[in-house]
Enzyme design. Structure first.
Site, PDB file in Angstrom:
ATOM      1  CD  GLN A 104      33.718  38.047  36.410  1.00 48.18           C
ATOM      2  OE1 GLN A 104      33.340  39.031  37.076  1.00 48.18           O
ATOM      3  NE2 GLN A 104      33.079  37.645  35.324  1.00 48.18           N
ATOM      4  CG  ASN A 105      33.020  31.142  37.095  1.00 52.63           C
ATOM      5  OD1 ASN A 105      32.408  32.152  37.439  1.00 52.63           O
ATOM      6  ND2 ASN A 105      32.833  30.539  35.922  1.00 52.63           N
ATOM      7  CB  ILE A 106      35.721  30.194  43.387  1.00 58.40           C
ATOM      8  CG1 ILE A 106      34.278  29.816  43.761  1.00 58.40           C
ATOM      9  CG2 ILE A 106      35.965  31.693  43.477  1.00 58.40           C
ATOM     10  CD1 ILE A 106      33.925  30.073  45.221  1.00 58.40           C
ATOM     11  CG  ASP A 107      33.427  26.653  38.753  1.00 61.06           C
ATOM     12  OD1 ASP A 107      32.402  27.187  38.297  1.00 61.06           O
ATOM     13  OD2 ASP A 107      34.488  26.555  38.101  1.00 61.06           O
ATOM     14  CG  HIS A 122      36.384  37.037  41.756  1.00 62.25           C
ATOM     15  ND1 HIS A 122      35.184  37.219  41.110  1.00 62.25           N
ATOM     16  CD2 HIS A 122      37.000  38.248  41.719  1.00 62.25           C
ATOM     17  CE1 HIS A 122      35.067  38.488  40.729  1.00 62.25           C
ATOM     18  NE2 HIS A 122      36.165  39.124  41.073  1.00 62.25           N
ATOM     19  CB  CYS A 130      48.628  30.224  55.677  1.00 63.85           C
ATOM     20  SG  CYS A 130      49.068  30.407  57.426  1.00 63.85           S
ATOM     21  N   PRO A 234      22.562  34.004  27.545  1.00 62.67           N
ATOM     22  CG  PRO A 234      21.586  32.495  29.038  1.00 62.67           C
ATOM     23  CD  PRO A 234      22.891  33.123  28.657  1.00 62.67           C
TER      24      PRO A 234
END
Ligand code: APR
Length: 268
Positions: A104-107, A122, A130, A234
């Protein structure tokens, strides 16, 4: 047998492992999560900063707040480095144990760690899309972040026009935006992600609150199709009802221990 050995045994016995990751896996890389206390949605209203319309409205009404938010994000992403959990997933793909990371991360940290089959539901901050022809193009992370920093640090000349100019023009001449999925927009690679969730016989669920659908349904899909689940988080066992092994630890600490146990197990 401790939890690391239990998790390692499930991985050893599995043939097709998939991982499902959320913001928590990048927390130890310095990228704040969204819903932890003090997280992004504690500091910034998701209605404003999580939607395209919201960002445009903040730009009009409170440009300085948007500039701060964007500059803060550039700082975070420039400092972010992969951690032990990203490395472990890359090792598992290298061992042909793991066939997909659904994130789900965009990093881009899974790709930085070396994973090849990464399904980004995501999107990815370091890819442009574009707005006219939808063509996507990978961006050079450093060039993109340095270019953004130049614009954002030039407080006196900060404007929507200059923010738009951070992104390269498309070969069709159209404007581009980061290829990330904002609230209310269609998620990406969902079908492939469902296929991966259905195919896997073990899913590693790392660092997600399981709060945002349709992505959050993927571990349930895996379980329904007979997979076992290991969750590492955690503070919450987001998938308590369907988890086979739950490790209540940061994933950057726990995954290297699981890998150590796996190596020992495979040596026998
Ligand atoms: N290791 C593992 N898990 C962690 C760590 C860590 N070091 N630190 C925090 N966590 C856990 C938190 O306990 C929480 O359950 O990671 C989870 C992060 O949850 P969220 O902030 O809700 O992030 P995520 O689940 O990825 O959110 C899904 O929501 O806002 C949207 O698009 C955004 O992709 C995001 C989606």
């Amino acid at each position: 047998m401790n939890v690391y050995e239990q998790a390692a045994l499930l991985i050893k016995e599995a043939n097709d492992v998939a991982a499902f990751t959320g913001a928590g896996i990048s927390a130890e890389s310095g990228i704040p999560t969204f819903r932890d206390p003090g997280g992004i949605w504690d500091q910034f209203d998701p209605e404003e900063f999580g939607t395209a319309q919201g960002i445009m409205s903040v730009m009009q009404r409170r440009p300085e707040v948007l500039r701060e938010f964007l500059l803060n994000s550039v700082d975070t992403f420039q400092k972010a480095k992969i951690n032990g959990a990203h490395r472990a997933l890359a090792e598992l793909e290298g061992m042909k144990k793991l066939f997909a990371v659904i994130t789900q991360n965009i990093d881009n940290l899974h790709e930085d760690a070396g994973n090849v089959n990464v399904l980004e539901v995501h999107g990815n901050l370091f890819r442009s899309r574009c707005v006219s022809c939808n063509q996507r193009r990978s961006l050079n992370k450093d060039e993109f972040l340095n270019g953004a920093r130049d614009v954002l640090e030039d407080r006196d000349n900060f404007s929507l026009q200059r923010v738009i100019e951070i992104m390269p023009r498309c070969s069709c001449g159209g404007l581009t935006r980061p290829d990330v999925v904002m609230f209310g927009e269609a998620v990406q690679r969902l079908e492939e992600s469902y296929d991966a969730a259905s195919r896997c016989d073990l899913m590693l669920v790392l660092g997600t609150s399981g709060a945002v659908y349709p992505a959050a349904a993927l571990p349930h899909q895996a379980k329904q199709e007979g997979a076992r689940l290991i969750e590492i988080n955690p503070s919450e066992n987001s998938y308590a009802g369907i988890t086979d092994v739950y490790i209540k630890e940061p994933s950057g600490e726990a995954m290297p221990k699981v890998m150590d146990s796996l190596i020992k197990l495979m040596a026998h």
